[in-house]
Scaffold this active site. Structure first.
Site: not given
Ligand SMILES: CC(=O)CC(=O)SCCNC(=O)CCNC(=O)[C@H](O)C(C)(C)COP(=O)(O)OP(=O)(O)OC[C@H]1O[C@@H](n2cnc3c(N)ncnc32)[C@H](O)[C@@H]1OP(=O)(O)O
Ligand SMILES: NC(=O)C1=CN([C@@H]2O[C@H](COP(=O)(O)OP(=O)(O)OC[C@H]3O[C@@H](n4cnc5c(N)ncnc54)[C@H](OP(=O)(O)O)[C@@H]3O)[C@@H](O)[C@H]2O)C=CC1
Length: 285
Positions: A120, A141, A153, A191
């Site tokens: 993450s 991701h 991602e 994130n």
């Protein structure tokens, strides 16, 4: 790249979801975890998801059975990885655990294997550096819940080769996801933007500004978020949220990313959210 065998390491909520969508895309999948109980839990979750699709009339029973047959669970890393064309790692968000695993995968896997991490927030370049094939290491991701969310991602490490990036982008499309390319900075894009919002929502509870239900209602009804930030934090896992905030805090050295003490306290108490039955909300019974 023609992926015959797709290996997933870590059969938690993300690993099992990734295994499901890979098998749905027609690939042979190995799903590995250190604990057999976790492998079985992951496989059960996949079966439940697919059965729901059958019950809703969106999938035939034979199609579900075919997908399930393509997924093999194992606790043996060698068996999982020895013939893999790509490995996607989805174990706990810890640099020490991930680097140890990538070192072993680098020894076990054939030379052509791409090693991807579903991290993450952790630097792909640092994970890649422990292998002898940093040009074949990449971030892939997925978002939670994997069968539903469209985004992947794709994160290039410093050494990632263009052809590896292109192969992973193509693979994400084959899995009916939309790849978005980002560079290797702590938290990437997803994130770096999402987690400070969640952390700030936790601060509003910590400082007594509002109860968790009220914070979530504000964001759901006022900003049209499908889940409030605290419900989402419980869904992601409070341990994972804390690890991500720590990566941002250490990676940027900026106090704006300091994790809320209440988040630390909950994680220390073992209140990790939905997966342990308690977080900002209770999921027992
Ligand atoms: C931390 C990171 O590194 C990155 C991250 O992943 S951050 C987290 C990103 N994810 C999000 O932000 C999720 C936000 N929440 C949502 O989008 C929605 O609440 C949700 C999709 C999870 C559920 O949607 P909902 O409308 O509230 O509930 P519900 O009607 O039960 O579910 C909608 C669909 O999702 C499916 N679904 C829900 N949860 C699921 C799960 N865990 N696994 C598989 N499918 C699931 C349901 O079966 C349903 O499918 P159909 O429409 O085909 O019947
Ligand atoms: N939760 C989320 O919303 C998202 C998480 N991610 C990332 O995905 C990764 C996994 O997260 P998530 O699925 O939520 O976590 P979970 O805690 O649900 O699952 C992690 C799994 O990995 C297992 N595991 C730990 N160490 C090893 C190892 N060395 N070898 C094999 N298996 C191991 C754990 O077993 P045990 O429990 O026995 O330790 C557990 O079953 C993390 O890097 C996280 O940051 C990415 C996107 C979204």
């Amino acid at each position: 790249m023609n992926v015959q065998q797709f290996t997933v390491i870590g059969a938690g909520q993300m690993g099992s979801g990734i295994a499901q969508v890979a098998a749905q895309a027609g690939m042979q999948v190995k799903l590995h975890d250190i604990e057999d109980a976790m492998v079985q839990k992951g496989l059960k979750g996949i079966e439940k998801n697919l059965t729901r699709q059958v019950e809703k009339g969106r999938m035939k029973g034979e199609e579900r059975d075919g997908i399930l047959q393509r997924i093999q669970g194992t606790t043996q890393l060698e068996e999982a990885a020895a013939k893999a064309d790509i490995v996607v790692e989805a174990v706990v968000e810890s640099m020490a655990v991930k680097t140890e695993l990538f070192r072993r995968l680098d020894e076990i896997c054939p030379p052509h294997t791409i090693l991807a991490s579903n991290t993450s927030s952790l630097p792909i370049t640092e994970i890649a550096a422990v292998t002898k094939r940093p040009e074949q290491v990449i971030g892939m991701h997925f978002m939670n819940p994997v069968p539903v969310m469209k985004l992947v991602e794709v994160i290039r490490g410093l050494a990632t080769k263009d052809e590896v990036y292109l192969a992973v982008e193509q693979l994400a499309r084959k899995m009916e996801k939309t790849p978005v390319e980002v560079n290797d900075f702590p938290g990437f894009v997803s994130n770096r933007v999402l987690m400070p919002m969640i952390n700030e929502a936790i601060y509003t509870v910590y400082e007594g500004v509002a109860e968790p239900e009220a914070v979530d209602q504000v964001m759901k009804l006022g900003m049209n978020h499908p889940m409030g930030p605290l419900q989402l934090a419980d869904f992601i896992g409070l341990d994972t949220c804390l690890y991500i905030m720590e990566t941002l805090y250490e990676g940027f050295g900026d106090s704006k990313y300091r994790p809320c003490p209440l988040l630390r306290k909950y994680v220390k108490a073992g209140w990790l959210g939905k997966k342990t039955g308690r977080g900002f909300y209770s999921y027992e019974g």
